[in-house]
Enzyme design. Structure first.
Site, PDB file in Angstrom:
ATOM      1  CG  HIS B  98     -47.726 -33.073  -8.686  1.00 30.46           C
ATOM      2  ND1 HIS B  98     -47.965 -33.601  -9.943  1.00 30.46           N
ATOM      3  CD2 HIS B  98     -48.919 -32.618  -8.242  1.00 30.46           C
ATOM      4  CE1 HIS B  98     -49.253 -33.475 -10.227  1.00 30.46           C
ATOM      5  NE2 HIS B  98     -49.861 -32.883  -9.221  1.00 30.46           N
ATOM      6  CG  ASP B 100     -46.034 -36.921 -10.623  1.00 26.70           C
ATOM      7  OD1 ASP B 100     -46.129 -35.852  -9.969  1.00 26.70           O
ATOM      8  OD2 ASP B 100     -46.668 -37.944 -10.312  1.00 26.70           O
ATOM      9  CG  ASP B 131     -53.050 -32.604 -11.929  1.00 21.81           C
ATOM     10  OD1 ASP B 131     -52.290 -32.354 -10.978  1.00 21.81           O
ATOM     11  OD2 ASP B 131     -53.708 -33.654 -11.993  1.00 21.81           O
ATOM     12  CD  GLU B 160     -50.765 -35.533  -6.811  1.00 16.80           C
ATOM     13  OE1 GLU B 160     -51.765 -35.505  -6.054  1.00 16.80           O
ATOM     14  OE2 GLU B 160     -50.858 -35.731  -8.028  1.00 16.80           O
ATOM     15  CD  GLU B 161     -51.372 -36.734 -11.236  1.00 15.69           C
ATOM     16  OE1 GLU B 161     -52.280 -37.393 -10.719  1.00 15.69           O
ATOM     17  OE2 GLU B 161     -51.494 -35.539 -11.556  1.00 15.69           O
ATOM     18  CG  ASP B 189     -51.899 -30.827  -7.240  1.00 13.40           C
ATOM     19  OD1 ASP B 189     -52.163 -30.670  -8.444  1.00 13.40           O
ATOM     20  OD2 ASP B 189     -51.658 -31.934  -6.725  1.00 13.40           O
ATOM     21  CG  HIS B 221     -59.325 -69.917 -30.303  1.00 11.78           C
ATOM     22  ND1 HIS B 221     -60.699 -69.947 -30.343  1.00 11.78           N
ATOM     23  CD2 HIS B 221     -58.930 -69.662 -31.571  1.00 11.78           C
ATOM     24  CE1 HIS B 221     -61.107 -69.715 -31.576  1.00 11.78           C
ATOM     25  NE2 HIS B 221     -60.053 -69.543 -32.352  1.00 11.78           N
ATOM     26  CB  THR B 323     -62.269 -65.136 -30.647  1.00 14.51           C
ATOM     27  OG1 THR B 323     -61.175 -65.489 -31.488  1.00 14.51           O
ATOM     28  CG2 THR B 323     -63.366 -64.525 -31.489  1.00 14.51           C
ATOM     29  NE  ARG B 336     -60.844 -40.325  -5.915  1.00 13.13           N
ATOM     30  CZ  ARG B 336     -59.651 -39.881  -6.312  1.00 13.13           C
ATOM     31  NH1 ARG B 336     -58.947 -39.080  -5.538  1.00 13.13           N
ATOM     32  NH2 ARG B 336     -59.157 -40.259  -7.461  1.00 13.13           N
ATOM     33  CG  HIS B 438     -56.358 -37.125 -13.343  1.00 17.38           C
ATOM     34  ND1 HIS B 438     -56.278 -38.101 -12.382  1.00 17.38           N
ATOM     35  CD2 HIS B 438     -55.533 -36.126 -12.941  1.00 17.38           C
ATOM     36  CE1 HIS B 438     -55.458 -37.685 -11.417  1.00 17.38           C
ATOM     37  NE2 HIS B 438     -54.995 -36.490 -11.743  1.00 17.38           N
TER      38      HIS B 438
END
Lengths: 469, 469
Positions: B98, B100, B131, B160-161, B189, B221, B323, B336, B438
């Site tokens: 990939h 990207d 990567d 891919e990412e 990869d 606020h 604030t 994962r 990354h």
């Protein structure tokens, strides 16, 4: 009322109200962003030029350097002072205001460009329009339109939104010079509670904290490293979650205990205030409020502390997805201060509490807690002749009795003025109740801007009637 | 080894290694940021042009539209396929890669400009260097330098990412055309575990979630409104804090129970892997790791699930102080995936759990949980002839036995290839163990880039020796 000031001159001034505010809003005078510092210096110069052009005796007071987290220092924006009239037989009032603003970006959800003042149906949208550029200009227009019955001084700063860094030292330094002949201090850095004009007699203070959790020496890929390191973000979320309960109860030991008791008289006073709960709920667009009766709600807005978690620096915050384990994350939260809390004590309470909570996690990461703003609350006597003058002026301009209100937000300098100069202070707001301070689509209505200027003129007239002691 | 390829031509190719990678890294092909989509399209064109210039039969496959959260759609980057050789007596391999990249900004803490490839002491720093742009180029250089003993196809994607949006449908559609004559699929990869070259036989999948809490209709606020509204940020912090315990235990019911048991054979295999705990700890710069023995640590890196909280969108995330009560905040976290977890089940488990936790808070705000990526894990047979060929090639180029490792990260397409094409797949990494995928300062070393290209050449030579069935 119009007999009070020169009608013709006032009409001329009105025509340039919009143009001047537009010029001022165009300056991105964001005091929290160091990269915008040149804009902020420019804003202070514009302010000085404007006051000078009206014949004021203007000074730009150097208030020193701002220390940055990386150890470097950069100049603070100068404080602008000005003087109009020196007649010892007259009262002298000092107008306080600020021309710095909160951050704003179109992509935060603004309908218009935040630094391009845009008139939609009589509302002037732009960052800083209501907080505090239009009110400062309304005072300047007052001086411009009106033959002053009192001496008027200005003190305009550029660091209000980040805690008025450097101002306290300047006020202390000039206590016996600039402030010597000042009788009263007037602050117009707040808003009404409803459509009814108001006088403000109290503000909450603010203690603003950074809780920084640091772990790996750089950001990591969550696939490659997830499961092998204790993530700083997990630790930070864990400790932030111990600050406040789901129902809004502050969990830091000692905070709630310090608050001044709510008296029966106070309760009655709150009962009398004009406040529409349904309208408030609708305006905010929430299903339910924290409290479902007016007195509790206003009390928790004005005279009880609260914790707000503003955000996290260092984590992924853009749109889309990123599979990152952030290495260093800083949680930002603040606790609004009320009588009888003390920022130094709060700092100790928060720091000790977070470290004790963090220690229980047995994390290999490190925690650093810093209090970057510690502003005290302020409270005035509503029976003082300054407030009586305010009630009269409001009756004359708007034909109604004002609400006597407090402010949930902080004007740190109010308390400083009180402690250092020992002068009497009044807050005389002209901002609308729905101006959206600090949020997207901040605005000032043409109505409030213009009627507010009339109110200031009427108010100086009333102050001139106060007997000189 | 050099007898395997044409030495002279290889030397010529080497001289333009750096230049081509530099051109590719300069393209900000961040697939997670919709505003960068033109750059991403440009990157796909560059890739196609490069393959075409080497005589490949190139196609740019339209894979349709990407639906955005606001309901609009934009074109996905085309998938680039290429073919070199069509000899039916030879094996046909398909190289997947990939082009990207993950997001990167200098101010995230990069020492160099992330999109300006910078050579420091033989390391080439730049977003996407490792990567996956340099490995893709190493394969392209292989085709350029070497008289191919097998037919080579390329399939290069640009999403891919962010979860390989649109790719699965394309693979399904071309199963009986592009993939028909493919024998083996090679993916490069990922990276080595240590300085010892490795073959990768498994990856974790990833389920990426957005938890959006919405309250007031705009930011407020915190002084003016704090204490009167239940803040979305408090709610979000509260629910994120229920995902994982301080020691890393996943608290979502059902997740841990689904994981395949850890067998004795697996334990022994993990024992044999070259892995220096002290070095790992030092590299990450942490005081302690999640586990203090090699087997537990690697197991939790590769074959157990983990939760990472990546950040919050919509809250204040800049430096300095603001604030604000953010009106709508979106927590981003991922889990994962490992055998035998199932993304559809995980989605249900997480959504139900967060809603039940949120319901207990009795908040007037609303919660929306979305799973935006649901990628399955992948596992290969290390006894397959593709892996034997890999072991041989590594021995020839590096004179060592490879480590047999798994990957904690996700290459979503691995599992898709397996399920749809039923071809055998190998992961043949050339990235270094410290490439910083990354994160800030991602790099590819000149050594790995060049020796990696040699490895690819040697590997094709070994694959050509596999007996045709």
């Amino acid at each position: 009322m119009f007999t009070l000031f020169r009608r013709f001159r006032f009409v001329v001034v009105l025509t340039c109200f919009y143009q001047t505010l537009r010029e001022w809003v165009a300056v991105e005078s964001d005091s929290s962003d160091v990269s915008k510092r040149p804009e902020l210096h420019h804003m202070m110069n514009l302010t000085a030029d404007k006051l000078r052009s009206l014949g004021g005796k203007v000074e730009m007071v150097d208030i020193g350097l701002q220390e940055l987290p990386d150890g470097k220092s950069i100049p603070l924006p100068k404080v602008v002072t000005a003087q109009f009239g020196e007649d010892p037989s007259k009262h002298t009032v000092c107008i306080y205001g600020h021309v710095d603003v909160q951050p704003a970006k179109k992509e935060d959800g603004w309908a218009t460009e935040p630094y391009n003042l845009t008139d939609i149906n009589g509302n002037l949208y732009g960052r800083g329009a209501s907080d505090n550029k239009a009110p400062v200009l309304a005072w300047i227009h007052t001086v411009e339109a009106y033959k002053l019955p009192v001496n008027v001084k200005f003190l305009i700063e550029g660091m209000e939104e980040t805690g008025s860094n450097g101002l306290e030292a300047m006020i202390i330094a000039q206590r016996d010079t600039f402030f010597l002949d000042v009788d009263y201090i007037i602050i117009s850095d707040c808003g009404w509670l409803s459509r009814r004009p108001a006088l403000t007699y109290g503000t909450r203070g603010n203690c603003y904290f950074f809780a920084e959790v640091e772990g790996p020496k750089q950001d990591l890929h969550s696939g490659v490293y997830g499961g092998t390191v204790i993530e700083p973000m997990t630790d930070l979320i864990g400790i932030l979650d111990t600050l406040i309960s789901p129902s809004g109860k502050i969990l830091i030991p000692g905070i709630r205990e310090a608050v001044a008791p709510f008296s029966d008289e106070e309760w009655k006073m709150y009962q009398d205030i004009e406040f529409d709960m349904e309208n408030y709920k609708e305006k905010l667009g929430v299903k339910d409020l924290m409290y479902n009766n007016k007195v509790d709600l206003l009390a928790h807005r004005w005279r009880y502390p609260t914790v707000s978690i503003h955000g996290i620096e260092g984590a992924f915050s853009a749109s889309g997805s990123k599979t990152v384990i952030p290495a260093k994350v800083t949680g930002k939260f603040s606790i609004r201060q009320v009588p009888n809390m003390d920022p130094a004590t709060v700092k100790k309470q928060v720091t000790e509490y977070l470290h004790s909570v963090f220690a229980k996690r047995k994390s290999p990461n490190s925690l650093k807690v810093t209090m970057i703003i510690g502003a005290k609350p302020w409270l005035a006597d509503t029976q003082h002749s300054l407030y009586e003058a305010g009630k009269e002026a409001i009756k004359k301009v708007f034909q109604v009795e004002p609400d006597l209100i407090r402010e949930g937000g902080t004007i740190p300098v109010a308390r400083t003025f009180q402690d250092v100069t020992e002068k009497s202070i009044i807050m005389l707001p002209i901002g609308g109740f729905d101006d959206g301070l600090h949020s997207q689509n901040e605005k000032m209505s043409r109505y409030n801007y213009i009627e507010g200027t009339k109110l200031f003129i009427a108010y100086l007239h009333e102050v001139a009637q106060i007997k000189k002691v």
